[in-house]
Design a protein around this motif. Structure first.
Motif, short mmCIF file in Angstrom:
data_model
loop_
_atom_site.label_atom_id
_atom_site.label_comp_id
_atom_site.label_asym_id
_atom_site.label_seq_id
_atom_site.Cartn_x
_atom_site.Cartn_y
_atom_site.Cartn_z
N VAL A 1 44.08 59.14 12.45
CA VAL A 1 43.47 57.85 12.76
C VAL A 1 42.61 58.01 14.02
N VAL A 2 41.38 57.55 13.96
CA VAL A 2 40.47 57.55 15.11
C VAL A 2 40.22 56.10 15.51
N GLN A 3 40.45 55.78 16.77
CA GLN A 3 40.38 54.38 17.20
C GLN A 3 39.61 54.25 18.52
N ALA A 4 38.75 53.23 18.56
CA ALA A 4 37.98 52.94 19.78
C ALA A 4 38.33 51.54 20.26
N GLU A 5 38.56 51.42 21.58
CA GLU A 5 38.86 50.13 22.22
C GLU A 5 37.89 49.99 23.38
N THR A 6 36.98 49.04 23.29
CA THR A 6 35.90 48.94 24.27
C THR A 6 35.67 47.49 24.67
N GLY A 7 35.04 47.30 25.83
CA GLY A 7 34.79 45.94 26.28
C GLY A 7 34.05 45.90 27.60
N PHE A 8 33.87 44.68 28.11
CA PHE A 8 33.21 44.44 29.39
C PHE A 8 34.15 43.70 30.33
N LEU A 9 33.95 43.88 31.63
CA LEU A 9 34.78 43.20 32.62
C LEU A 9 33.91 42.64 33.73
N TYR A 10 34.40 41.55 34.32
CA TYR A 10 33.75 40.99 35.51
C TYR A 10 34.85 40.59 36.49
N GLU A 11 34.65 40.90 37.77
CA GLU A 11 35.68 40.63 38.77
C GLU A 11 35.05 40.19 40.08
N MET A 12 35.72 39.25 40.75
CA MET A 12 35.33 38.82 42.10
C MET A 12 36.47 39.15 43.05
N ARG A 13 36.13 39.69 44.23
CA ARG A 13 37.12 40.04 45.25
C ARG A 13 36.74 39.41 46.58
N ASP A 14 37.76 39.01 47.33
CA ASP A 14 37.56 38.43 48.66
C ASP A 14 38.69 38.88 49.55
N HIS A 15 38.38 39.70 50.56
CA HIS A 15 39.41 40.27 51.44
C HIS A 15 39.45 39.46 52.73
N SER A 16 40.59 38.79 52.97
CA SER A 16 40.69 37.88 54.12
C SER A 16 40.79 38.62 55.45
N VAL A 17 41.26 39.87 55.45
CA VAL A 17 41.43 40.62 56.69
C VAL A 17 40.15 41.40 57.04
N LEU A 18 39.62 42.12 56.07
CA LEU A 18 38.40 42.90 56.30
C LEU A 18 37.16 42.03 56.28
N ASN A 19 37.32 40.78 55.82
CA ASN A 19 36.20 39.82 55.76
C ASN A 19 35.05 40.39 54.91
N THR A 20 35.41 40.82 53.71
CA THR A 20 34.42 41.30 52.75
C THR A 20 34.54 40.52 51.45
N SER A 21 33.47 40.46 50.70
CA SER A 21 33.47 39.86 49.37
C SER A 21 32.64 40.73 48.46
N SER A 22 33.02 40.76 47.19
CA SER A 22 32.30 41.62 46.26
C SER A 22 32.38 41.07 44.85
N SER A 23 31.42 41.48 44.03
CA SER A 23 31.41 41.17 42.61
C SER A 23 31.27 42.48 41.85
N ILE A 24 32.02 42.59 40.76
CA ILE A 24 32.08 43.84 39.99
C ILE A 24 31.77 43.54 38.53
N PHE A 25 30.91 44.35 37.95
CA PHE A 25 30.63 44.27 36.52
C PHE A 25 30.73 45.68 35.94
N GLY A 26 31.35 45.80 34.77
CA GLY A 26 31.51 47.14 34.22
C GLY A 26 31.84 47.16 32.75
N GLY A 27 31.93 48.37 32.23
CA GLY A 27 32.28 48.59 30.83
C GLY A 27 33.48 49.50 30.71
#
Length: 319
Positions: A43-69
């Motif tokens: 059996v050959v199987q593929a599992e694929t998709g997209f992701l989106y994430e938001m991060r906010d670090h209260s100590v380092l005072n950074t924010s970021s957005s992530i998009f990926g596959g």
């Protein structure tokens, strides 16, 4: 030395049992938890998709957005219980350092690994011990204590960090991962999966993680929902994550999914979503065994047919 021993133990533990091929696709999506069962031989199987994430670090005072596959490729070979798996996640992160008003973009693989998974114990390997009750629907569908006995598989793999390594610059080119995965069928419609993994072995920041995932099918079994908890602990990073999501089975070989999740702490706080699909090419064929090699235990006793006829005749007379 202990790290190497742990990895070798998972890699070379003796093969003990038989696997369980299913007529319907066995996907690890939409959660992170890994099933104990392999996809099945050929059996050959593929599992694929997209992701989106938001991060906010209260100590380092950074924010970021992530998009990926994401991409996972699974192949069953040699044995029903054995699976070769590749997992890759390629992301682009835009991060802002609020204290300095500086923006930075990082792009690379956050996960790039390959490994083997082998099913070492299957509580359903003996069909005689798992026969359905022909007289009670409730007995076949209710929860029973024996359902807690899980199938168990072992995984051993390697992670490859190539290029500039913007996400894990301290790690070497290659590190190792070992995992124990269990799966319990609580009822015909609900499954409990647990994973315990030791990752980035041989680096300065080895990582211990676990995942607990519960999946429940609806009245229409083509739809299912899951909830999942994941914990990660290392000297570099720790987190506690919650996820939930839904999957729909279009046909025995094709599934789509959607999930949402968030962290329970704010260093950093994370909120994310994933969507994707799973598809398999099923070249599996059942292996036929001659009757003299099937190990049948039941034997027809001498005069058993005559005795049955006498009992039937007696029952009619009594009636």
């Amino acid at each position: 030395m202990v790290h190497y021993r742990f990895f070798l133990l998972l890699l070379f533990l003796p093969f003990l049992t038989k696997g369980q091929y299913t007529d319907v696709i066995n996907s690890n999506r939409p959660g992170i938890g890994v099933s104990a069962y392999a996809v099945g031989k050929n059996v050959v199987q593929a599992e694929t998709g997209f992701l989106y994430e938001m991060r906010d670090h209260s100590v380092l005072n950074t924010s970021s957005s992530i998009f990926g596959g994401e991409l996972a490729l699974r192949y069953g070979f040699l044995f029903e219980e054995l699976e070769l798996k590749y997992e890759g996640t390629y992301i682009s992160e835009n991060i802002t350092f609020d204290n300095f008003g500086v923006d930075e973009r990082r792009t690379d693989f956050s996960r790039n690994r390959i490994g083997l998974k082998y099913l070492v114990f299957d509580p359903f390997k003996n069909p005689e011990a798992n026969k359905p009750n022909l007289y009670s629907w409730r007995a076949n569908n209710k929860f029973q204590l024996k359902n807690l006995i899980p199938a168990v598989s072992l995984y051993a793999g390697a992670t490859f960090n190539l290029g500039d390594k913007p996400f894990y610059p301290e790690d070497g080119t290659i590190s190792y991962r070992g995992m124990i995965a269990t799966q319990s069928r609580l009822t015909p419609k609900s499954v409990l999966i647990t994973n315990v993994a030791y990752d980035r072995i041989t680096t300065d920041f080895p990582e211990l993680s676990y995942a607990i995932s519960y999946t429940r099918a609806f009245r229409n079994p083509k739809w299912s929902i899951f909830v999942e908890h994941q914990g990660i602990e290392s000297d570099r990073f720790s987190d506690l994550l919650l996820r939930t999501g839904i999957a729909h089975l279009f046909n025995p070989n094709f599934q789509v999914d959607f999930s949402l999740g968030a962290s329970v702490k704010d260093t950093p706080f994370r909120a994310f979503g994933r969507t994707g699909l799973s598809y398999r090419l099923d070249f599996h064929k059942d292996e036929l065994k001659p009757i003299n090699k099937q190990g049948a235990k039941a034997k027809i006793k001498r005069n058993s047919i005559k005795k049955k006829k006498k009992r039937r005749k007696k029952d009619k007379l009594d009636f």
